[in-house]
Structures are given as C-alpha cells and as structure tokens.
Design a protein around this motif. Structure first.
Motif, mmCIF file in Angstrom:
data_model
loop_
_atom_site.group_PDB
_atom_site.id
_atom_site.type_symbol
_atom_site.label_atom_id
_atom_site.label_comp_id
_atom_site.label_asym_id
_atom_site.label_seq_id
_atom_site.Cartn_x
_atom_site.Cartn_y
_atom_site.Cartn_z
ATOM 1 N N GLY A 1 7.497 40.130 -23.994
ATOM 2 C CA GLY A 1 6.839 38.854 -23.740
ATOM 3 C C GLY A 1 7.154 37.838 -24.816
ATOM 4 O O GLY A 1 8.284 37.723 -25.287
ATOM 5 N N SER A 2 6.121 37.118 -25.271
ATOM 6 C CA SER A 2 6.314 36.046 -26.246
ATOM 7 C C SER A 2 6.681 36.609 -27.617
ATOM 8 O O SER A 2 6.205 37.662 -28.026
ATOM 9 C CB SER A 2 5.026 35.222 -26.357
ATOM 10 N N ASN A 3 7.550 35.877 -28.316
ATOM 11 C CA ASN A 3 7.911 36.247 -29.692
ATOM 12 C C ASN A 3 7.343 35.248 -30.703
ATOM 13 O O ASN A 3 7.776 35.200 -31.845
ATOM 14 C CB ASN A 3 9.429 36.347 -29.842
ATOM 15 N N GLN A 4 6.360 34.458 -30.264
ATOM 16 C CA GLN A 4 5.764 33.452 -31.143
ATOM 17 C C GLN A 4 4.626 34.067 -31.949
ATOM 18 O O GLN A 4 3.600 34.473 -31.411
ATOM 19 C CB GLN A 4 5.251 32.268 -30.320
ATOM 20 N N LEU A 5 4.835 34.128 -33.257
ATOM 21 C CA LEU A 5 3.870 34.711 -34.184
ATOM 22 C C LEU A 5 2.990 33.581 -34.724
ATOM 23 O O LEU A 5 3.461 32.753 -35.496
ATOM 24 C CB LEU A 5 4.616 35.399 -35.330
ATOM 25 N N TRP B 1 14.775 45.620 -21.109
ATOM 26 C CA TRP B 1 15.646 44.627 -21.741
ATOM 27 C C TRP B 1 14.842 43.707 -22.661
ATOM 28 O O TRP B 1 15.237 43.415 -23.775
ATOM 29 C CB TRP B 1 16.355 43.828 -20.659
ATOM 30 N N ASN B 2 13.657 43.278 -22.140
ATOM 31 C CA ASN B 2 12.809 42.388 -22.945
ATOM 32 C C ASN B 2 12.337 43.079 -24.217
ATOM 33 O O ASN B 2 12.231 42.458 -25.263
ATOM 34 C CB ASN B 2 11.589 41.942 -22.124
ATOM 35 N N GLN B 3 12.042 44.386 -24.121
ATOM 36 C CA GLN B 3 11.531 45.108 -25.272
ATOM 37 C C GLN B 3 12.604 45.364 -26.320
ATOM 38 O O GLN B 3 12.343 45.338 -27.498
ATOM 39 C CB GLN B 3 10.930 46.449 -24.834
ATOM 40 N N THR B 4 13.842 45.598 -25.839
ATOM 41 C CA THR B 4 14.880 45.990 -26.790
ATOM 42 C C THR B 4 15.678 44.809 -27.318
ATOM 43 O O THR B 4 16.336 44.930 -28.333
ATOM 44 C CB THR B 4 15.837 46.995 -26.125
ATOM 45 N N THR B 5 15.638 43.668 -26.613
ATOM 46 C CA THR B 5 16.456 42.540 -27.054
ATOM 47 C C THR B 5 15.644 41.502 -27.828
ATOM 48 O O THR B 5 16.179 40.473 -28.209
ATOM 49 C CB THR B 5 17.135 41.852 -25.860
ATOM 50 N N LEU B 6 14.348 41.759 -28.065
ATOM 51 C CA LEU B 6 13.547 40.846 -28.880
ATOM 52 C C LEU B 6 13.903 41.086 -30.343
ATOM 53 O O LEU B 6 13.416 42.017 -30.973
ATOM 54 C CB LEU B 6 12.054 41.118 -28.634
ATOM 55 N N VAL B 7 14.817 40.277 -30.851
ATOM 56 C CA VAL B 7 15.380 40.548 -32.185
ATOM 57 C C VAL B 7 14.809 39.640 -33.259
ATOM 58 O O VAL B 7 15.156 39.796 -34.429
ATOM 59 C CB VAL B 7 16.924 40.415 -32.160
ATOM 60 N N ASP B 8 13.963 38.700 -32.899
ATOM 61 C CA ASP B 8 13.356 37.861 -33.936
ATOM 62 C C ASP B 8 12.016 37.331 -33.475
ATOM 63 O O ASP B 8 11.642 37.435 -32.309
ATOM 64 C CB ASP B 8 14.288 36.705 -34.333
ATOM 65 N N PHE B 9 11.253 36.813 -34.433
ATOM 66 C CA PHE B 9 9.983 36.158 -34.170
ATOM 67 C C PHE B 9 10.108 34.680 -34.514
ATOM 68 O O PHE B 9 11.033 34.268 -35.222
ATOM 69 C CB PHE B 9 8.863 36.766 -35.026
ATOM 70 N N ILE B 10 9.166 33.900 -34.014
ATOM 71 C CA ILE B 10 9.057 32.491 -34.394
ATOM 72 C C ILE B 10 7.713 32.327 -35.104
ATOM 73 O O ILE B 10 6.660 32.542 -34.504
ATOM 74 C CB ILE B 10 9.128 31.556 -33.177
ATOM 75 N N LEU B 11 7.755 31.986 -36.392
ATOM 76 C CA LEU B 11 6.533 31.772 -37.164
ATOM 77 C C LEU B 11 5.997 30.371 -36.865
ATOM 78 O O LEU B 11 6.559 29.371 -37.314
ATOM 79 C CB LEU B 11 6.824 31.922 -38.655
ATOM 80 N N LEU B 12 4.927 30.302 -36.103
ATOM 81 C CA LEU B 12 4.374 28.997 -35.737
ATOM 82 C C LEU B 12 3.750 28.297 -36.939
ATOM 83 O O LEU B 12 3.806 27.072 -37.049
ATOM 84 C CB LEU B 12 3.339 29.159 -34.627
#
Length: 333
Positions: free
Chosen positions: A196-200, A30-41
């Motif tokens: 895991g984290s989506n923070q880029l 679920w975590n792998q398939t539902t990560l639909v965006d990143f956060i550009l720090l």
C-alpha cells in the motif's frame, strides 16, 4: 477445423480465467516486494513554515553541538573535573551529539528539498542507530545515578568503589549493550511485509509510524517492542528512582543545611534530565497503540530528540558551580 478452433478458444479462455484469478495475488506480492523506499512526510502539512522550521531546527542543532562540545572539552582539560561524575558527563555529551545527529541533519535536508524519499536500508539504519543511542542514554543515566548514590550514601567507600577501571567498564557496557538487542528488533521490524502507501507520517524512521505501514499480523513485533522497551527504558528508570529515594533519605539526614544544599545541587540537574528524557520516552513507546496520534507522536519525538538534548548542557552548566568555574576559565583562556 471448427472443432480445433473451439478447443483453442476453450484453452485460451481457461488460461485467461486462471490469470485473472492469480493477478490480485501476484499484484499483492509485487507491491510487497517492490516497495523499496519510504517518503518522510515530516512537516509537509505546513508548507508555509518550512523555511521558519529549518531556521529554528538549525539553530537548535548548532546549540546542541556547541554546548555538548564545550562540556566534552572542559571535562577532558580541567584538572578539577577529573572525577567519575564528570567522566560520565563527558560520555553523556558525546552520546548526545551522536543521538541528535541521527535524526536532525536528515530533517534539515527534508525541510529544504522537494524529495523526501528514504530507502529501506537508510530507514532501517536510521532506526537502528536511533534505538541504540537511545538505549545507551538510558543505561548511561542509570550509571550516573549509581555514581551519585555511592558518592552520597557511601562517601567513605566512593574512591574505592568508583575507581577508573569500573567507570570505564560501566561506560563501555552502556555503549555496547544495546547493539545486539536492537539488531534483532530492527531486523524483525523490516522483515515485515509492506504494501500500500509508502508515506511515513513522521520526520524520521521511528517504530510506531513504520509499524503502521506494515501489512499482516504485527502482534509478535509489537510484543517484542514492548519487552525491549521495558528492559531498556522501564527497568533503568526504576533503578534510577530507587537510587534517588535512597539519596534523598541520606541527604535529609545530613546535619548541615549547607551540606544538604550542596548534595541537592549536584543531583538536581541529573534528576531533571532523567525526568525529561524518560518521561517522553515512556509515553511514546509504552502507551497503547489505540491512543497514538500523529501530532502527539511528532511533538513527543521533537521533545526527546531535539529539545531535551538542547537543554541538557544548560541544565548541567547553570546548576553546577564546578562546571561553571571550569567553563569560565576555559573561555577566558
């Protein structure tokens, strides 16, 4: 009744145990398939400087747009600049505007907004266009070096070799060559599982920070990145160096000091831009993964995405008398 109740209880406990065993796997999928965006720090770690950085980058972006636009205009309008050298320079300035506009507008938006989310599709598109324009710049700088090589080492054959048809073919090849290669590379990178984290921790979707968020084995993708970097960055860089070795040898053999000075002045601006662009690019993409640091990656990225394109028009104008004369005539009009 007690017998049937015991059977039901055992069935329920069995199903529950199986669910508890499957839950981590389901949750991971679920975590792998539902990560639909990143956060550009970006530069969120220095919140007090957001306004200052916005002002600085906006001024730099405006300088880039105006400087390269002026070069495009004068290379099109001035009759004295209708030569292969300035044809490539006009293409180079057009490319620089495209190259910078992939990253800087998004950076400016992030600096003045609270939401730094970027969708998977937008991130993939940004990376793709950034890589394509970067590859085009490498090839275009190589074509410009070849033009200088022919002009200085084979001056009698220059009008014949560097005809308008060849110039158009070289420029078109530079713009188109990177397209299929980077479609494959971008697809390969964004086909990886992300969990895991989506923070880029970057200000745009570059390869190293995106790969840091990928799960599983990234060896094949990293190998592909190195192979493409060698083909697109290292090989053109070596061709440029080889051209300039021959150019310098030819210049040193010229009998006239004035001739040597003029030849050096036409090549030095291009050589400075090559050193700035390729130097930062080679360090970023070809150094070992273990030596990557977030601060260094951001600094190098700023250098080759904003700083170098800002200085390029100044280098060409200040070190090229023909461009300065054409610019002065244009501004007087």
């Amino acid at each position: 009744m007690e017998y049937y109740s015991a059977i039901k209880k055992n069935i329920f406990e069995s199903v529950l145990m199986r669910w508890m065993k499957l839950e981590p796997i389901i949750q991971s999928e679920w975590n792998q398939t539902t990560l639909v965006d990143f956060i550009l720090l970006g530069f969120s770690d220095i919140p007090d400087l957001q306004g200052f950085l916005f002002g600085v980058f906006l001024i730099m972006y405006m300088i880039i747009l105006m400087g390269h636009s002026l070069i495009i205009i004068i290379t099109k309008m001035d009759p004295s600049l209708q030569t292969p050298m300035y044809f490539f320079l006009g293409n180079f300035s057009s490319l620089e505007i495209c190259y910078v506009s992939v990253t800087v507008p998004r950076l400016l938006i992030d600096l003045c907004s609270q939401s730094r989310n970027i969708s998977f599709l937008a991130c993939a598109a940004q990376m793709y266009f950034f890589l394509v324009f970067g590859a085009t710049e490498c090839l275009l700088l190589t074509s410009m070096a070849y033009d200088r090589y022919v002009a200085i080492c084979n001056p009698l054959l220059y009008p014949l070799l560097m005809n308008s048809r060849l110039c158009i073919q070289l420029a078109a090849g530079c713009w188109v060559s990177g397209v299929p290669v980077h479609i494959v590379l971008t697809y390969q990178i964004f086909s990886l599982p992300f969990c895991g984290s989506n923070q880029l921790n970057h200000f745009f979707c570059d390869i190293p920070p995106v790969l840091k968020l990928a799960c599983g084995d990234t060896l094949i993708t990293e190998t592909l990145v190195y192979v493409i970097a060698v083909l697109v960055v290292t090989v053109p860089f070596m061709l440029i160096l080889g051209s300039y070795v021959r150019i310098i040898e030819t210049i040193l053999k010229l009998p006239s000091a004035t001739g040597r000075a003029k030849a050096f002045s036409t090549c030095s601006s291009h050589l400075m831009i090559v050193a700035l662009f390729f130097g930062s690019g080679l360090i970023t993409y070809l150094r070992p993964k273990s030596s990557h640091s977030i601060r260094m990656d951001k600094f190098l990225s700023l250098f080759y995405t904003i700083v170098t394109p800002m200085f390029n028009p100044m280098i060409y104008c200040l070190r090229n008398k023909e461009v300065m004369v054409a610019l002065r005539k244009f501004l007087l009009k």
